[in-house]
Scaffold this motif. Structure first.
Motif, short mmCIF file in Angstrom:
data_model
loop_
_atom_site.label_atom_id
_atom_site.label_comp_id
_atom_site.label_asym_id
_atom_site.label_seq_id
_atom_site.Cartn_x
_atom_site.Cartn_y
_atom_site.Cartn_z
N GLY A 467 -3.13 93.16 104.43
CA GLY A 467 -2.57 94.19 103.57
C GLY A 467 -3.02 94.11 102.14
N PHE A 468 -4.20 93.52 101.87
CA PHE A 468 -4.69 93.47 100.50
C PHE A 468 -6.19 93.73 100.48
N LYS A 469 -6.68 94.08 99.32
CA LYS A 469 -8.06 94.51 99.16
C LYS A 469 -9.02 93.34 99.26
N PHE A 470 -10.22 93.62 99.77
CA PHE A 470 -11.23 92.58 99.91
C PHE A 470 -11.75 92.15 98.55
N SER A 471 -11.99 90.86 98.42
CA SER A 471 -12.57 90.29 97.20
C SER A 471 -13.26 88.98 97.58
N LEU A 472 -13.87 88.34 96.59
CA LEU A 472 -14.52 87.07 96.83
C LEU A 472 -13.54 85.98 97.23
N ILE A 524 -21.67 94.89 102.50
CA ILE A 524 -21.28 96.29 102.35
C ILE A 524 -20.69 96.56 100.97
N HIS A 525 -19.81 95.70 100.53
CA HIS A 525 -19.18 95.90 99.22
C HIS A 525 -20.17 95.66 98.07
N ALA A 526 -21.17 94.82 98.30
CA ALA A 526 -22.11 94.52 97.23
C ALA A 526 -23.19 95.57 97.08
N PHE A 527 -23.70 96.11 98.20
CA PHE A 527 -24.86 96.99 98.14
C PHE A 527 -24.56 98.44 98.51
N LEU A 529 -20.88 99.95 98.72
CA LEU A 529 -19.76 100.40 97.87
C LEU A 529 -19.92 99.97 96.42
N ARG A 530 -20.59 98.87 96.20
CA ARG A 530 -20.87 98.35 94.85
C ARG A 530 -19.60 98.12 94.04
N ASP A 531 -18.62 97.53 94.67
CA ASP A 531 -17.38 97.19 93.99
C ASP A 531 -17.02 95.72 94.18
N LEU A 532 -18.00 94.90 94.56
CA LEU A 532 -17.72 93.49 94.81
C LEU A 532 -17.49 92.72 93.52
N PHE A 533 -18.15 93.14 92.44
CA PHE A 533 -18.04 92.43 91.17
C PHE A 533 -17.44 93.36 90.11
N PRO A 534 -16.13 93.41 89.98
CA PRO A 534 -15.52 94.22 88.92
C PRO A 534 -15.68 93.53 87.57
N ASN A 535 -15.25 94.21 86.52
CA ASN A 535 -15.31 93.62 85.19
C ASN A 535 -14.47 92.34 85.14
N ASP A 536 -15.07 91.30 84.58
CA ASP A 536 -14.41 89.99 84.52
C ASP A 536 -13.55 89.93 83.26
#
Length: 597
Positions: A467-472, A524-527, A529-536
């Motif tokens: 139930g939570f969004k994918f991240s590293l 998929i998220h990196a290339f 959707l391009r949302d794997l690395f949000p603003n730090d």
């Protein structure tokens, strides 16, 4: 004979200044100067309305025309480049004179008169901006504050070329010099919130723009090495499956180990080289990650990944690694432990009860992985030393995290995968002690059973991990699950029965499926959707507490109708802005904005 201006002697050039009273301007007393009845009397001639004037070959540019002061019984008209506010206590105003200013104003292209509340007009004149400049030339230099040299090299090169930095507004948001400046731990706690200290508090502001995506290297975190931990540990697991007697019934080839080991090396090279570029170009951002109370634990990850690669090396590549390799890999881990463990013990803002987090296991598990590699090479004293250090600090960390002091915050759902790091340390510790002691004895079995119980206690809580969004952070699943599977394979070689064999196969399958699924999702998220690395956000906090500041809109920035209306009202609430063209001899129609005071 001609003078030096190129005109015949005696010929009178047209004057650049002239005057006009209120009788010479039609519609002056109406309060609003309309474009369809605005006329001038210049040199005794009636100049027609600009609606009847052809605009061919006209150049829209700003013109500054100064007029002499009229008598007191007339109203003064002034054309100025930068309008100024005339106070109500001015002597001219008191004497009954009404001042009107005609000043060039930066009206944005594409924004109509209706948007700013003025009356509709049939003809639309777009007012130019003084010293027009392309929008893409306005560079936001706040990123330079995190560069290695903070823009100093660029400034020195400009000086050598004989060029100075622009002073006409082409450089917005000049960079701050952050060299030699390290944020204290309490500043991170004041500006950030959450167990990982990655969420900005509402009262704080960051040094980088919030409404745009930052450069890739600034968004690339040290936690990316978690991917290398998950894949490289798979190479060790498949090597154990192929070489352990209890799993020979699976008929697994060592080529799988070789393939995964090569993939792990390639992946580590990509991740490490990318982060090395960040060290080269944005060293200030790396330094802030290092001083971050939570993020500093991930600096153990690159060296642990290298230890995994050394343990999982295929047999046909080499069968004996040099002892010097172990000392080289354990030296940076030892230096980091001196810093981290010393801060845990000495207290202050970085004491363990304050910064305790499941990611702290990374600073402990490196001791057991190093002990495992050293014992595999035949070393004795060094592996025992690191095993003892890791065991002491793991015990303290386990108790601190298990009881969850009131000073610790509850982990949000997005970080629930890091709970699996509880399984990593005892799993590797059981294998390390079995290598040091030469057998999977009671000490190794105690550590293994602790890891197995923690694994099952987390696995049965299905709702806790969905139930939570994918991240590293999801990669925290892989390394502990693989470590538990490798420990189970090692245990099944000592206690060989159908239960241990089935458990080894089950845990190995679960770990492999998890790694494959996360690797595909990450790609998929990196290339795509391009949302794997949000603003730090964690590295961009200010070094001081924010103060109340007013946000001003830039002159050359086009905004919405509300933004323009806000600019007008903030300049002078009693001013009324209307548009009117000005006719100048020899130059044609020149658009101006008229402010009536």
């Amino acid at each position: 004979m001609e003078n030096n201006m190129g005109s015949p002697e005696g010929q009178v050039l047209p004057s650049l200044t002239t005057s006009a009273d209120s009788n010479q301007i039609l519609g002056f007393n109406d309060g609003v100067i309309k474009q369809d009845n605005f006329q001038f009397m210049i040199n005794g001639n009636n100049v027609r309305s600009p609606n009847n004037v052809s605009h061919e070959n006209t150049v829209p540019e700003s013109v500054s025309i100064s007029m002499p002061r009229p008598p007191l019984d007339t109203k003064r008209v002034a054309f100025k480049d930068d309008p100024k506010t005339i106070r109500n206590d001015d002597p001219d105003t008191i004497s009954g004179t009404r001042d009107i200013e005609f000043g060039s104003q930066p009206i944005v292209m594409g924004c109509t008169t209706d948007e700013i509340g003025a009356e509709k007009s049939p003809d639309r004149f777009v007012l130019p901006v003084k010293n027009p400049m392309r929008t893409d030339e306005l560079k936001d230099n706040r990123y330079n504050s995190f560069k290695t040299w903070s823009g100093r090299l660029e400034r020195e090169l400009s000086t050598l070329r004989g060029k100075s930095l622009p002073r006409d507004g082409s450089e917005i948001n000049p960079p701050r010099n952050l060299e030699g400046e390290s944020l204290p731990a309490d500043r991170y706690f004041d500006a950030l919130e959450g167990p990982e200290l990655e969420t900005l508090k509402p009262s704080e502001e960051i040094m980088l723009p919030e409404d745009k995506k930052w450069p890739f290297l600034l968004r690339y975190p040290i936690s990316s090495f978690g991917i290398c931990l998950g894949v490289s540990s798979q190479a060790i697991m498949w090597k154990s499956l192929a070489s352990t007697a209890s799993t020979h019934f699976l008929h697994i080839s060592l080529r799988v180990n070789y393939t995964l080991w090569c993939i792990s090396i390639l992946l580590f090279a990509v991740v490490a080289s990318t982060y090395l570029l960040k060290v080269i170009f944005y060293f200030e951002a790396v330094r802030r990650e290092y001083y971050h109370p939570i993020r500093v634990n991930f600096f153990f990850a690159p060296w642990i990944a290298l230890l995994f690669l050394a343990i999982g090396v295929p047999e046909h590549v080499t069968t004996k690694l040099p002892h010097s390799l172990w000392y080289v890999l354990m030296t940076p881990i030892f230096c980091l432990e001196l810093k981290i463990y010393g801060q845990w013990m000495s207290g202050g803002q970085r004491r363990l009860s304050k910064v305790a987090n499941p990611s702290n296991h990374l600073s402990v598990v490196g001791n057991f992985v190093g002990a495992l590699l050293g014992a595999s090479m035949g070393l004795k004293e060094g592996p025992i030393f690191f095993f003892a250090v890791g065991l002491a600090h793991y015990t303290v960390l386990f108790v601190t995290l298990y009881q969850r002091l009131p000073t610790n915050e509850t982990l949000p759902k997005e970080l629930h995968p890091v709970f699996f790091l509880f399984v990593a340390a005892p799993s590797v510790a059981s294998m390390a002690w079995s290598k040091i002691n030469g057998s999977f004895d009671y000490g190794s079995r105690i550590a293994y059973f602790i890891a197995l119980f923690l694994y099952f206690s987390l696995a049965v809580r299905v709702n806790f991990f969905r139930g939570f969004k994918f991240s590293l952070a999801w990669w925290a699943y892989t390394f502990p699950m693989t470590g538990a599977a490798i420990a189970t394979i090692r245990y099944s070689s000592e206690v060989s029965n159908i239960v241990t064999k089935a458990l080894s196969l089950t845990l190995s399958t679960a770990a492999t499926v998890t790694v494959i699924g996360l690797l595909i999702t990450t790609i998929i998220h990196a290339f795509v959707l391009r949302d794997l690395f949000p603003n730090d956000i964690g590295i961009a906090i200010s070094d001081q507490k924010p103060k109340m500041q007013h946000k001003w809109y830039h002159r050359n920035t086009c905004g919405s109708a509300k933004d323009i209306e806000h600019i007008i009202k903030s300049t002078n609430k009693v001013n009324k802005l209307v548009e009117a063209p000005v006719l100048s001899p020899g130059l044609g129609a020149k658009p101006f904005a008229v402010r009536v005071l």
